[in-house]
Design an enzyme around this catalytic site. Structure first.
Site, mmCIF file in Angstrom:
data_model
loop_
_atom_site.group_PDB
_atom_site.id
_atom_site.type_symbol
_atom_site.label_atom_id
_atom_site.label_comp_id
_atom_site.label_asym_id
_atom_site.label_seq_id
_atom_site.Cartn_x
_atom_site.Cartn_y
_atom_site.Cartn_z
ATOM 1 N N SER A 119 0.820 -1.215 0.000
ATOM 2 C CA SER A 119 0.000 0.000 0.000
ATOM 3 C C SER A 119 0.850 1.260 0.000
ATOM 4 O O SER A 119 1.958 1.276 0.558
ATOM 5 C CB SER A 119 -0.864 -0.021 1.264
ATOM 6 O OG SER A 119 -1.488 1.223 1.442
ATOM 7 N N TYR A 143 -1.950 0.494 10.190
ATOM 8 C CA TYR A 143 -2.212 -0.271 8.955
ATOM 9 C C TYR A 143 -1.012 -0.176 8.018
ATOM 10 O O TYR A 143 -0.481 -1.195 7.555
ATOM 11 C CB TYR A 143 -3.476 0.246 8.249
ATOM 12 C CG TYR A 143 -3.561 -0.233 6.826
ATOM 13 C CD1 TYR A 143 -3.712 -1.588 6.549
ATOM 14 C CD2 TYR A 143 -3.439 0.645 5.754
ATOM 15 C CE1 TYR A 143 -3.739 -2.049 5.242
ATOM 16 C CE2 TYR A 143 -3.469 0.197 4.452
ATOM 17 C CZ TYR A 143 -3.622 -1.149 4.200
ATOM 18 O OH TYR A 143 -3.636 -1.610 2.906
ATOM 19 N N LYS A 147 1.800 -3.145 6.834
ATOM 20 C CA LYS A 147 2.146 -3.485 5.445
ATOM 21 C C LYS A 147 3.646 -3.312 5.211
ATOM 22 O O LYS A 147 4.258 -4.094 4.484
ATOM 23 C CB LYS A 147 1.338 -2.617 4.471
ATOM 24 C CG LYS A 147 -0.116 -3.019 4.359
ATOM 25 C CD LYS A 147 -0.259 -4.327 3.577
ATOM 26 C CE LYS A 147 -1.693 -4.810 3.520
ATOM 27 N NZ LYS A 147 -1.845 -6.060 2.754
HETATM 28 N N1 UFG Z 1 -12.632 10.769 3.962
HETATM 29 C C1 UFG Z 1 -13.520 11.732 4.387
HETATM 30 N N2 UFG Z 1 -14.737 11.329 4.830
HETATM 31 C C2 UFG Z 1 -15.110 10.012 4.882
HETATM 32 C C3 UFG Z 1 -14.191 9.033 4.433
HETATM 33 C C4 UFG Z 1 -12.963 9.453 3.986
HETATM 34 O O1 UFG Z 1 -13.231 12.917 4.370
HETATM 35 O O2 UFG Z 1 -16.228 9.714 5.308
HETATM 36 C C5 UFG Z 1 -11.323 11.197 3.458
HETATM 37 C C6 UFG Z 1 -10.168 10.568 4.223
HETATM 38 O O3 UFG Z 1 -9.854 11.360 5.348
HETATM 39 C C7 UFG Z 1 -9.084 10.543 3.156
HETATM 40 C C8 UFG Z 1 -9.861 10.371 1.850
HETATM 41 O O4 UFG Z 1 -11.196 10.732 2.136
HETATM 42 O O5 UFG Z 1 -8.443 11.777 3.113
HETATM 43 C C9 UFG Z 1 -9.849 8.941 1.374
HETATM 44 O O6 UFG Z 1 -10.212 8.120 2.454
HETATM 45 P P1 UFG Z 1 -10.530 6.561 2.297
HETATM 46 O O7 UFG Z 1 -10.916 6.061 3.645
HETATM 47 O O8 UFG Z 1 -11.453 6.342 1.171
HETATM 48 O O9 UFG Z 1 -9.134 5.959 1.863
HETATM 49 P P2 UFG Z 1 -7.750 6.042 2.634
HETATM 50 O O10 UFG Z 1 -6.917 6.992 1.881
HETATM 51 O O11 UFG Z 1 -7.822 6.279 4.068
HETATM 52 O O12 UFG Z 1 -7.320 4.510 2.619
HETATM 53 C C10 UFG Z 1 -7.302 3.779 1.446
HETATM 54 C C11 UFG Z 1 -7.289 2.284 1.712
HETATM 55 C C12 UFG Z 1 -5.997 1.854 2.304
HETATM 56 C C13 UFG Z 1 -4.866 2.410 1.541
HETATM 57 C C14 UFG Z 1 -5.011 3.881 1.502
HETATM 58 C C15 UFG Z 1 -3.917 4.618 0.838
HETATM 59 O O13 UFG Z 1 -8.318 1.949 2.589
HETATM 60 O O14 UFG Z 1 -5.933 0.468 2.278
HETATM 61 O O15 UFG Z 1 -6.183 4.156 0.780
HETATM 62 O O16 UFG Z 1 -4.200 5.994 0.964
HETATM 63 F F1 UFG Z 1 -3.703 2.092 2.110
#
Ligand code: UFG
Length: 333
Positions: A119, A143, A147
């Site tokens: 990741s 997380y 990884k």
């Molecule tokens: N976000 C919001 N509101 C929400 C959900 C998410 O503002 O309700 C924001 C998060 O803070 C983040 C962005 O949207 O800035 C994307 O969030 P996601 O939860 O969709 O994805 P992440 O970036 O946290 O995580 C995903 C995968 C991981 C991977 C990661 C790499 O779940 O496995 O991408 O960035 F490692």
């Protein structure tokens, strides 16, 4: 000799199921191993299925005793950034123990080829954009740490026991197969795109924006959204590349385009034709401000090229799936 299987751990999950489907369409014989903690039985419509848990080394040994396994694709892991901040033990125990048990069985049974699901969360705060594979790895959440630790363990096994591994560091997996047969489905759903689409569908009132005071143009976090089908294609290419790998090789999988949370919401409004309410709340702990990857190496070495570059086309496939998922959830299995 009986034709061997490609073992897909976590093949009932979001990315594993798309890879399983693609490999079967290309004539590979696959063996899905999944404990269904986060995966779904209805996503395993191709290949052979074994219900089991990688944390139980006896079950893993039995799997390798029973089936001729040629190479392994390892997806099975917990993967929620926010949850990992609150429950690090859950992440370290599961993600590390599963990988070690799997690697031990591979070594014992002389299976030497592995494609590993890593990741961009292993990078942490980016010091340069786009992020290349040699960027420092300083994860901001357990997380990402788990990884990174898996990567280190796999590298050591490659060196000491002669395994050959390709690690694929995905940026933000998104979208669904264009026929919407499988797609993204987590319970509870922590990811931005499905949450935003649920607001469009009236299943949620609004989306929480986790912070709008970041150092980005609109103050919200920027991510590189990469279509799950493109990720699946890269796995196929990585599998075919394994016999050229001597030890360990790593590739980023991203589009190279960054979209902010607000830009994703706007894309979902265009695609769904509906207004999407949002409210700004606290930052989510463990979130880096910007993750945008360079996939130049995967393009050059693997000959991989993402087919979905624009956020609207990615969200369109997610929208088609999300509307279908709502119907699906009403029906029994
Ligand atoms: N976000 C919001 N509101 C929400 C959900 C998410 O503002 O309700 C924001 C998060 O803070 C983040 C962005 O949207 O800035 C994307 O969030 P996601 O939860 O969709 O994805 P992440 O970036 O946290 O995580 C995903 C995968 C991981 C991977 C990661 C790499 O779940 O496995 O991408 O960035 F490692």
């Amino acid at each position: 000799m009986e034709e061997s299987y490609i073992l897909i751990t976590g093949g009932a999950g979001y990315i594993g199921s798309h890879v399983n489907r693609l490999l079967n369409s290309k004539g590979f014989r696959t063996l899905v191993f999944d404990n269904f903690v986060t995966g779904h039985r209805r996503f395993v419509q191709w290949g052979q299925l074994v219900h089991g848990d990688l944390r139980d080394s006896a079950q893993v040994e039995e799997l390798f005793n029973r089936y001729p396994i040629g190479s392994v694709m390892h997806f099975a892991a917990f993967a929620y950034v926010g949850e990992s901040m609150a429950s690090p033990a859950k992440y370290y125990r599961n993600n590390l123990l599963s990988t070690i048990n799997l690697l031990d069985a591979m070594v014992r049974h002389g299976v030497d080829g592995l494609v590993f699901s890593s990741s961009c969360a292993t990078y942490g705060q980016s010091t340069e954009i786009p992020i290349k594979e040699d960027h420092p790895q300083q994860p901001l959440n357990p997380y990402g740490q788990s990884k990174l630790m898996d990567e280190v363990i796999i590298k050591d096994y490659c060196r000491a026991y002669g395994l050959n591994a390709v690690a694929l560091r995905y940026f933000n997996a998104a979208g669904a197969g264009i026929d919407a047969v499988i797609g993204e489905w987590h319970e509870p759903e922590p990811h931005l795109i499905p949450i935003v689409l649920d607001v469009a569908l009236g299943k949620r009132q609004y989306v929480d924006i986790y912070g709008d005071d970041y150092s980005s143009p609109d103050g919200t976090c920027i991510r590189d959204y990469i279509h799950v089908q493109d990720i699946a294609e890269a796995h196929l290419k990585a599998l075919l590349h394994l016999d050229k790998v001597k030890g360990w090789e790593v590739f980023n999988l991203g589009n190279g385009n960054g979209y902010s949370v607000r830009q994703v919401i706007a894309a979902a409004e265009r695609v769904s034709g509906r207004a999407i309410a949002s409210r700004v709340c606290e930052r989510r702990p463990g979130d880096p401000v910007c993750l945008v990857g360079s996939s130049a190496k995967a393009r050059e070495v693997l000959g991989w090229k993402p087919g979905f570059a624009e956020i609207d086309t990615i969200v369109e496939t997610a929208w088609r799936w999300q509307t279908r998922l709502n119907e699906l959830l009403k029906k029994p299995l």
